[in-house]
Enzyme design. Structure first.
Site, PDB file in Angstrom:
ATOM      1  N   MET A  30       0.842  -1.196   0.000  1.00 46.05           N
ATOM      2  CA  MET A  30       0.000   0.000   0.000  1.00 46.05           C
ATOM      3  C   MET A  30       0.879   1.249   0.000  1.00 46.05           C
ATOM      4  O   MET A  30       0.420   2.342   0.379  1.00 46.05           O
ATOM      5  CB  MET A  30      -0.944  -0.020   1.195  1.00 46.05           C
ATOM      6  CG  MET A  30      -1.913  -1.203   1.111  1.00 46.05           C
ATOM      7  SD  MET A  30      -3.468  -0.914   1.918  1.00 46.05           S
ATOM      8  CE  MET A  30      -2.940  -0.699   3.590  1.00 46.05           C
ATOM      9  N   GLY A  36      10.908  -2.732   5.669  1.00 47.42           N
ATOM     10  CA  GLY A  36      10.156  -3.999   5.722  1.00 47.42           C
ATOM     11  C   GLY A  36       9.732  -4.400   4.312  1.00 47.42           C
ATOM     12  O   GLY A  36       9.935  -5.538   3.884  1.00 47.42           O
ATOM     13  N   HIS A  37       9.134  -3.438   3.581  1.00 53.17           N
ATOM     14  CA  HIS A  37       8.756  -3.715   2.186  1.00 53.17           C
ATOM     15  C   HIS A  37       9.999  -4.082   1.373  1.00 53.17           C
ATOM     16  O   HIS A  37       9.979  -5.020   0.580  1.00 53.17           O
ATOM     17  CB  HIS A  37       8.129  -2.475   1.535  1.00 53.17           C
ATOM     18  CG  HIS A  37       6.847  -2.017   2.145  1.00 53.17           C
ATOM     19  ND1 HIS A  37       6.713  -0.802   2.776  1.00 53.17           N
ATOM     20  CD2 HIS A  37       5.623  -2.608   2.221  1.00 53.17           C
ATOM     21  CE1 HIS A  37       5.474  -0.645   3.197  1.00 53.17           C
ATOM     22  NE2 HIS A  37       4.786  -1.733   2.882  1.00 53.17           N
ATOM     23  N   GLN A 155      -3.024 -12.139   7.710  1.00 52.21           N
ATOM     24  CA  GLN A 155      -3.195 -11.889   6.270  1.00 52.21           C
ATOM     25  C   GLN A 155      -2.455 -12.950   5.445  1.00 52.21           C
ATOM     26  O   GLN A 155      -2.988 -13.485   4.475  1.00 52.21           O
ATOM     27  CB  GLN A 155      -2.667 -10.494   5.943  1.00 52.21           C
ATOM     28  CG  GLN A 155      -2.565 -10.189   4.464  1.00 52.21           C
ATOM     29  CD  GLN A 155      -2.155  -8.753   4.222  1.00 52.21           C
ATOM     30  OE1 GLN A 155      -2.970  -7.853   4.301  1.00 52.21           O
ATOM     31  NE2 GLN A 155      -0.885  -8.519   3.929  1.00 52.21           N
TER      32      GLN A 155
HETATM   33  P1  AMP Z   1       1.456  -2.930   3.449  1.00 54.14           P
HETATM   34  O1  AMP Z   1       2.008  -1.903   2.518  1.00 54.14           O
HETATM   35  O2  AMP Z   1       1.474  -2.502   4.872  1.00 54.14           O
HETATM   36  O3  AMP Z   1       0.138  -3.474   2.987  1.00 54.14           O
HETATM   37  O4  AMP Z   1       2.477  -4.156   3.403  1.00 54.14           O
HETATM   38  C1  AMP Z   1       2.818  -4.776   2.188  1.00 54.14           C
HETATM   39  C2  AMP Z   1       3.534  -6.062   2.494  1.00 54.14           C
HETATM   40  O5  AMP Z   1       4.715  -5.773   3.240  1.00 54.14           O
HETATM   41  C3  AMP Z   1       2.697  -7.022   3.346  1.00 54.14           C
HETATM   42  O6  AMP Z   1       2.926  -8.352   2.922  1.00 54.14           O
HETATM   43  C4  AMP Z   1       3.257  -6.791   4.728  1.00 54.14           C
HETATM   44  O7  AMP Z   1       3.100  -7.899   5.595  1.00 54.14           O
HETATM   45  C5  AMP Z   1       4.716  -6.549   4.417  1.00 54.14           C
HETATM   46  N1  AMP Z   1       5.352  -5.819   5.507  1.00 54.14           N
HETATM   47  C6  AMP Z   1       4.950  -4.649   6.055  1.00 54.14           C
HETATM   48  N2  AMP Z   1       5.754  -4.320   7.088  1.00 54.14           N
HETATM   49  C7  AMP Z   1       6.670  -5.312   7.196  1.00 54.14           C
HETATM   50  C8  AMP Z   1       7.765  -5.551   8.083  1.00 54.14           C
HETATM   51  N3  AMP Z   1       8.073  -4.711   9.070  1.00 54.14           N
HETATM   52  N4  AMP Z   1       8.492  -6.678   7.905  1.00 54.14           N
HETATM   53  C9  AMP Z   1       8.170  -7.555   6.910  1.00 54.14           C
HETATM   54  N5  AMP Z   1       7.151  -7.373   6.046  1.00 54.14           N
HETATM   55  C10 AMP Z   1       6.413  -6.273   6.182  1.00 54.14           C
END
Ligand code: AMP
Length: 282
Positions: A30, A36-37, A155
Protein backbone atom coordinates in the site's frame (compact mmCIF):
# COMPACT_ATOMS: atom_id res chain seq x y z
CA UNK A 1 12.55 0.47 -13.86
CA UNK A 2 9.16 0.42 -15.56
CA UNK A 3 6.17 2.25 -14.08
CA UNK A 4 2.59 1.44 -15.13
CA UNK A 5 -0.58 3.06 -13.88
CA UNK A 6 -3.03 0.97 -15.89
CA UNK A 7 -3.22 -2.79 -16.38
CA UNK A 8 -3.52 -2.32 -20.15
CA UNK A 9 0.09 -1.04 -20.15
CA UNK A 10 1.29 -3.72 -17.72
CA UNK A 11 -0.11 -6.73 -19.62
CA UNK A 12 2.11 -6.70 -22.74
CA UNK A 13 5.23 -6.23 -20.60
CA UNK A 14 4.36 -9.25 -18.44
CA UNK A 15 3.26 -11.32 -21.46
CA UNK A 16 6.63 -10.66 -23.07
CA UNK A 17 8.49 -11.81 -19.92
CA UNK A 18 6.37 -14.97 -19.71
CA UNK A 19 7.02 -15.78 -23.35
CA UNK A 20 10.74 -15.67 -22.51
CA UNK A 21 10.20 -17.98 -19.51
CA UNK A 22 11.35 -15.31 -17.05
CA UNK A 23 10.18 -15.96 -13.50
CA UNK A 24 8.07 -13.20 -12.02
CA UNK A 25 7.96 -12.26 -8.35
CA UNK A 26 5.24 -10.04 -6.89
CA UNK A 27 5.11 -7.83 -3.79
CA UNK A 28 1.74 -6.16 -3.19
CA UNK A 29 2.01 -3.02 -1.04
CA UNK A 30 0.00 0.00 0.00
CA UNK A 31 3.02 2.25 -0.51
CA UNK A 32 4.78 4.55 1.98
CA UNK A 33 7.56 2.05 1.48
CA UNK A 34 10.01 1.25 4.26
CA UNK A 35 12.74 -1.29 4.95
CA UNK A 36 10.16 -4.00 5.72
CA UNK A 37 8.76 -3.72 2.19
CA UNK A 38 12.27 -3.54 0.76
CA UNK A 39 13.24 -6.81 2.47
CA UNK A 40 10.39 -8.56 0.60
CA UNK A 41 11.31 -6.89 -2.70
CA UNK A 42 14.99 -7.82 -2.29
CA UNK A 43 14.07 -11.45 -1.66
CA UNK A 44 11.85 -11.36 -4.75
CA UNK A 45 14.67 -9.90 -6.85
CA UNK A 46 17.06 -12.55 -5.58
CA UNK A 47 14.70 -15.38 -6.54
CA UNK A 48 13.17 -14.09 -9.82
CA UNK A 49 14.15 -12.32 -13.05
CA UNK A 50 11.74 -9.44 -12.42
CA UNK A 51 9.57 -8.28 -9.54
CA UNK A 52 6.27 -6.44 -9.83
CA UNK A 53 5.65 -4.10 -6.89
CA UNK A 54 2.09 -2.85 -6.68
CA UNK A 55 1.41 0.39 -4.82
CA UNK A 56 -2.27 0.72 -4.09
CA UNK A 57 -4.11 1.88 -0.97
CA UNK A 58 -7.08 -0.48 -1.21
CA UNK A 59 -10.24 1.32 0.00
CA UNK A 60 -12.29 -1.84 0.56
CA UNK A 61 -10.04 -3.15 3.33
CA UNK A 62 -10.54 -0.08 5.55
CA UNK A 63 -13.50 -0.16 7.92
CA UNK A 64 -12.71 3.34 9.12
CA UNK A 65 -12.95 6.30 6.71
CA UNK A 66 -10.55 8.48 8.67
CA UNK A 67 -7.92 5.70 8.78
CA UNK A 68 -8.18 5.42 4.97
CA UNK A 69 -7.96 9.16 4.53
CA UNK A 70 -4.94 9.50 6.84
CA UNK A 71 -3.06 6.50 5.42
CA UNK A 72 0.32 7.88 4.20
CA UNK A 73 0.67 8.20 0.43
CA UNK A 74 4.10 9.13 -1.03
CA UNK A 75 4.23 7.71 -4.55
CA UNK A 76 7.07 10.02 -5.69
CA UNK A 77 9.38 9.02 -2.84
CA UNK A 78 8.33 5.36 -3.21
CA UNK A 79 9.36 5.47 -6.87
CA UNK A 80 12.68 7.12 -5.99
CA UNK A 81 13.40 4.42 -3.43
CA UNK A 82 12.56 1.60 -5.85
CA UNK A 83 14.62 3.24 -8.59
CA UNK A 84 17.74 3.05 -6.42
CA UNK A 85 17.08 -0.62 -5.63
CA UNK A 86 17.03 -2.29 -9.04
CA UNK A 87 16.26 -1.95 -12.70
CA UNK A 88 14.38 -5.25 -12.58
CA UNK A 89 11.39 -3.77 -10.76
CA UNK A 90 8.09 -3.14 -12.52
CA UNK A 91 5.84 -0.82 -10.54
CA UNK A 92 2.08 -1.07 -10.89
CA UNK A 93 0.47 1.95 -9.23
CA UNK A 94 -3.16 1.86 -10.37
CA UNK A 95 -6.31 3.81 -9.54
CA UNK A 96 -9.21 2.03 -7.82
CA UNK A 97 -11.09 2.06 -11.14
CA UNK A 98 -8.29 0.19 -12.88
CA UNK A 99 -8.33 -2.56 -10.24
CA UNK A 100 -12.06 -2.85 -9.66
CA UNK A 101 -13.45 -2.30 -13.18
CA UNK A 102 -16.68 -0.84 -11.84
CA UNK A 103 -18.16 -0.84 -8.35
CA UNK A 104 -15.53 -0.56 -5.62
CA UNK A 105 -16.89 -3.30 -3.38
CA UNK A 106 -15.60 -6.49 -1.78
CA UNK A 107 -16.44 -10.07 -2.56
CA UNK A 108 -17.52 -12.17 0.43
CA UNK A 109 -15.07 -14.89 1.32
CA UNK A 110 -15.07 -17.94 3.51
CA UNK A 111 -11.52 -18.54 4.69
CA UNK A 112 -12.54 -21.45 6.93
CA UNK A 113 -12.75 -19.23 10.00
CA UNK A 114 -9.30 -17.62 9.70
CA UNK A 115 -11.08 -14.36 8.88
CA UNK A 116 -13.08 -14.33 12.12
CA UNK A 117 -10.15 -14.12 14.52
CA UNK A 118 -8.18 -11.07 15.75
CA UNK A 119 -8.05 -8.44 12.97
CA UNK A 120 -11.29 -9.90 11.58
CA UNK A 121 -13.04 -9.24 14.91
CA UNK A 122 -11.81 -5.69 15.23
CA UNK A 123 -11.84 -4.57 11.57
CA UNK A 124 -15.16 -5.62 10.04
CA UNK A 125 -14.90 -6.65 6.39
CA UNK A 126 -11.13 -6.15 6.38
CA UNK A 127 -10.26 -9.58 5.02
CA UNK A 128 -13.02 -9.50 2.39
CA UNK A 129 -11.30 -6.33 1.14
CA UNK A 130 -7.83 -7.91 1.30
CA UNK A 131 -9.05 -11.11 -0.41
CA UNK A 132 -10.78 -9.12 -3.16
CA UNK A 133 -7.80 -6.95 -4.01
CA UNK A 134 -5.17 -9.69 -3.79
CA UNK A 135 -7.25 -12.07 -5.93
CA UNK A 136 -7.68 -9.28 -8.49
CA UNK A 137 -3.97 -8.42 -8.41
CA UNK A 138 -3.06 -12.09 -8.91
CA UNK A 139 -5.36 -12.17 -11.97
CA UNK A 140 -3.69 -9.06 -13.39
CA UNK A 141 -0.04 -9.87 -12.59
CA UNK A 142 -0.13 -13.70 -12.72
CA UNK A 143 3.11 -13.99 -10.73
CA UNK A 144 5.07 -17.19 -10.15
CA UNK A 145 5.82 -16.27 -6.54
CA UNK A 146 4.21 -13.67 -4.27
CA UNK A 147 5.83 -12.38 -1.08
CA UNK A 148 3.92 -11.44 2.08
CA UNK A 149 5.28 -10.28 5.43
CA UNK A 150 4.77 -12.20 8.65
CA UNK A 151 4.17 -8.74 10.13
CA UNK A 152 0.59 -9.35 8.94
CA UNK A 153 0.61 -13.03 9.83
CA UNK A 154 -3.16 -13.46 9.74
CA UNK A 155 -3.20 -11.89 6.27
CA UNK A 156 -0.43 -14.28 5.15
CA UNK A 157 -2.46 -17.29 6.35
CA UNK A 158 -5.56 -15.94 4.61
CA UNK A 159 -3.72 -15.46 1.31
CA UNK A 160 -2.44 -19.05 1.57
CA UNK A 161 -6.06 -20.13 2.05
CA UNK A 162 -7.26 -17.95 -0.86
CA UNK A 163 -4.76 -19.54 -3.23
CA UNK A 164 -5.65 -23.03 -2.03
CA UNK A 165 -9.45 -22.50 -2.26
CA UNK A 166 -9.43 -20.81 -5.67
CA UNK A 167 -6.63 -22.97 -7.04
CA UNK A 168 -4.59 -19.91 -8.04
CA UNK A 169 -1.26 -20.99 -9.56
CA UNK A 170 1.10 -18.88 -7.44
CA UNK A 171 3.57 -19.83 -4.73
CA UNK A 172 3.14 -17.82 -1.53
CA UNK A 173 6.23 -17.04 0.52
CA UNK A 174 6.11 -15.62 4.04
CA UNK A 175 8.95 -13.25 4.99
CA UNK A 176 10.29 -12.42 8.45
CA UNK A 177 9.28 -9.24 10.26
CA UNK A 178 11.75 -6.42 9.69
CA UNK A 179 12.26 -4.33 12.82
CA UNK A 180 13.87 -1.01 13.76
CA UNK A 181 16.96 -1.28 15.99
CA UNK A 182 14.78 -0.78 19.07
CA UNK A 183 12.52 -3.67 18.03
CA UNK A 184 9.51 -1.73 16.71
CA UNK A 185 8.13 -3.56 13.65
CA UNK A 186 8.50 -1.35 10.57
CA UNK A 187 5.13 -0.05 9.39
CA UNK A 188 3.89 2.71 7.10
CA UNK A 189 1.80 3.85 10.06
CA UNK A 190 4.94 4.55 12.14
CA UNK A 191 5.40 7.70 10.01
CA UNK A 192 2.37 9.19 11.70
CA UNK A 193 3.59 8.62 15.28
CA UNK A 194 4.44 11.68 17.36
CA UNK A 195 7.92 11.68 18.94
CA UNK A 196 6.49 10.61 22.29
CA UNK A 197 4.42 7.89 20.59
CA UNK A 198 7.49 6.65 18.72
CA UNK A 199 9.44 6.60 22.01
CA UNK A 200 6.71 4.55 23.69
CA UNK A 201 6.05 2.08 20.84
CA UNK A 202 9.05 -0.29 21.34
CA UNK A 203 7.26 -1.43 24.53
CA UNK A 204 5.03 -3.51 22.23
CA UNK A 205 7.84 -5.80 21.05
CA UNK A 206 9.50 -5.80 24.49
CA UNK A 207 6.24 -7.13 25.92
CA UNK A 208 5.92 -9.74 23.16
CA UNK A 209 9.44 -10.99 23.93
CA UNK A 210 8.69 -11.14 27.65
CA UNK A 211 5.41 -12.98 26.89
CA UNK A 212 7.33 -15.52 24.84
CA UNK A 213 9.63 -16.19 27.78
CA UNK A 214 6.68 -16.61 30.14
CA UNK A 215 4.86 -18.91 27.72
CA UNK A 216 7.64 -21.44 28.24
CA UNK A 217 6.54 -21.78 31.89
CA UNK A 218 2.96 -20.51 32.13
CA UNK A 219 -0.42 -21.12 30.52
CA UNK A 220 -1.65 -18.95 27.63
CA UNK A 221 -4.34 -17.52 29.93
CA UNK A 222 -1.78 -16.47 32.56
CA UNK A 223 0.48 -14.86 29.99
CA UNK A 224 -2.49 -13.02 28.46
CA UNK A 225 -3.58 -11.68 31.86
CA UNK A 226 -0.01 -10.53 32.53
CA UNK A 227 0.20 -8.66 29.19
CA UNK A 228 -3.17 -7.01 29.79
CA UNK A 229 -1.95 -5.79 33.19
CA UNK A 230 1.29 -4.44 31.70
CA UNK A 231 -0.69 -2.31 29.25
CA UNK A 232 -3.17 -1.13 31.89
CA UNK A 233 -0.17 0.32 33.70
CA UNK A 234 1.08 2.11 30.58
CA UNK A 235 0.12 5.77 29.98
CA UNK A 236 0.73 6.13 26.25
CA UNK A 237 -0.35 2.74 24.87
CA UNK A 238 -3.85 1.26 24.80
CA UNK A 239 -4.12 -2.47 24.20
CA UNK A 240 -6.85 -3.54 21.78
CA UNK A 241 -6.12 -7.25 21.95
CA UNK A 242 -3.43 -9.73 22.89
CA UNK A 243 -4.05 -13.32 21.87
CA UNK A 244 -2.00 -16.49 21.87
CA UNK A 245 -3.19 -18.56 18.94
CA UNK A 246 -2.54 -21.76 17.05
CA UNK A 247 -0.54 -20.74 13.94
CA UNK A 248 -2.56 -23.11 11.73
CA UNK A 249 -6.13 -22.23 12.75
CA UNK A 250 -5.46 -18.84 14.41
CA UNK A 251 -7.81 -19.94 17.19
CA UNK A 252 -7.01 -18.78 20.71
CA UNK A 253 -5.16 -21.44 22.70
CA UNK A 254 -7.06 -23.02 25.52
CA UNK A 255 -4.68 -25.89 26.27
CA UNK A 256 -1.06 -26.09 25.10
CA UNK A 257 0.06 -29.05 23.01
CA UNK A 258 3.70 -29.80 22.24
CA UNK A 259 2.65 -30.81 18.71
CA UNK A 260 1.37 -27.38 17.72
CA UNK A 261 3.02 -24.10 16.80
CA UNK A 262 1.83 -21.03 18.62
CA UNK A 263 2.14 -17.32 18.01
CA UNK A 264 1.23 -14.27 20.08
CA UNK A 265 -0.64 -11.47 18.31
CA UNK A 266 -1.12 -7.91 19.50
CA UNK A 267 -2.88 -4.71 18.42
CA UNK A 268 -2.17 -1.47 20.26
CA UNK A 269 -3.29 2.13 19.89
CA UNK A 270 -0.65 4.82 20.20
CA UNK A 271 -2.95 7.86 20.23
CA UNK A 272 -5.14 7.30 17.15
CA UNK A 273 -2.57 5.15 15.39
CA UNK A 274 -3.15 1.44 15.50
CA UNK A 275 -0.10 -0.83 15.38
CA UNK A 276 0.00 -4.62 15.13
CA UNK A 277 2.80 -7.08 15.78
CA UNK A 278 3.30 -10.79 16.52
CA UNK A 279 5.92 -13.25 17.66
CA UNK A 280 6.43 -17.00 17.18
CA UNK A 281 6.36 -18.70 20.58
CA UNK A 282 7.72 -22.19 19.96
P1 AMP B 1 1.46 -2.93 3.45
O1 AMP B 1 2.01 -1.90 2.52
O2 AMP B 1 1.47 -2.50 4.87
O3 AMP B 1 0.14 -3.47 2.99
O4 AMP B 1 2.48 -4.16 3.40
C1 AMP B 1 2.82 -4.78 2.19
C2 AMP B 1 3.53 -6.06 2.49
O5 AMP B 1 4.72 -5.77 3.24
C3 AMP B 1 2.70 -7.02 3.35
O6 AMP B 1 2.93 -8.35 2.92
C4 AMP B 1 3.26 -6.79 4.73
O7 AMP B 1 3.10 -7.90 5.60
C5 AMP B 1 4.72 -6.55 4.42
N1 AMP B 1 5.35 -5.82 5.51
C6 AMP B 1 4.95 -4.65 6.06
N2 AMP B 1 5.75 -4.32 7.09
C7 AMP B 1 6.67 -5.31 7.20
C8 AMP B 1 7.76 -5.55 8.08
N3 AMP B 1 8.07 -4.71 9.07
N4 AMP B 1 8.49 -6.68 7.90
C9 AMP B 1 8.17 -7.56 6.91
N5 AMP B 1 7.15 -7.37 6.05
C10 AMP B 1 6.41 -6.27 6.18
Amino acid sequence: MIICHIKKDLRPILDDLRSKNKSLGFVPTMGALHKGHLSLIKQGLHENSKVVVSVFVNPTQFDNASDLEKYPRNLDSDLQLLETLSDDIIVYAPSAEDIYDGAIISENFDFDGLENQMEGKFRKGHFDGVGTVVKRLFEIVKPDVAYFGEKDFQQLRIIQKLVEKYDIPVKIKGCEIFRADDGLAMSSRNERLTQSGRDAAPFIYQTLKAAKKRFGMESAQKVTAWVEKEFKNHDALVLEYFTIADEATLETVTKKSSLKSYRAFIAVFVGDIRLIDNIALN
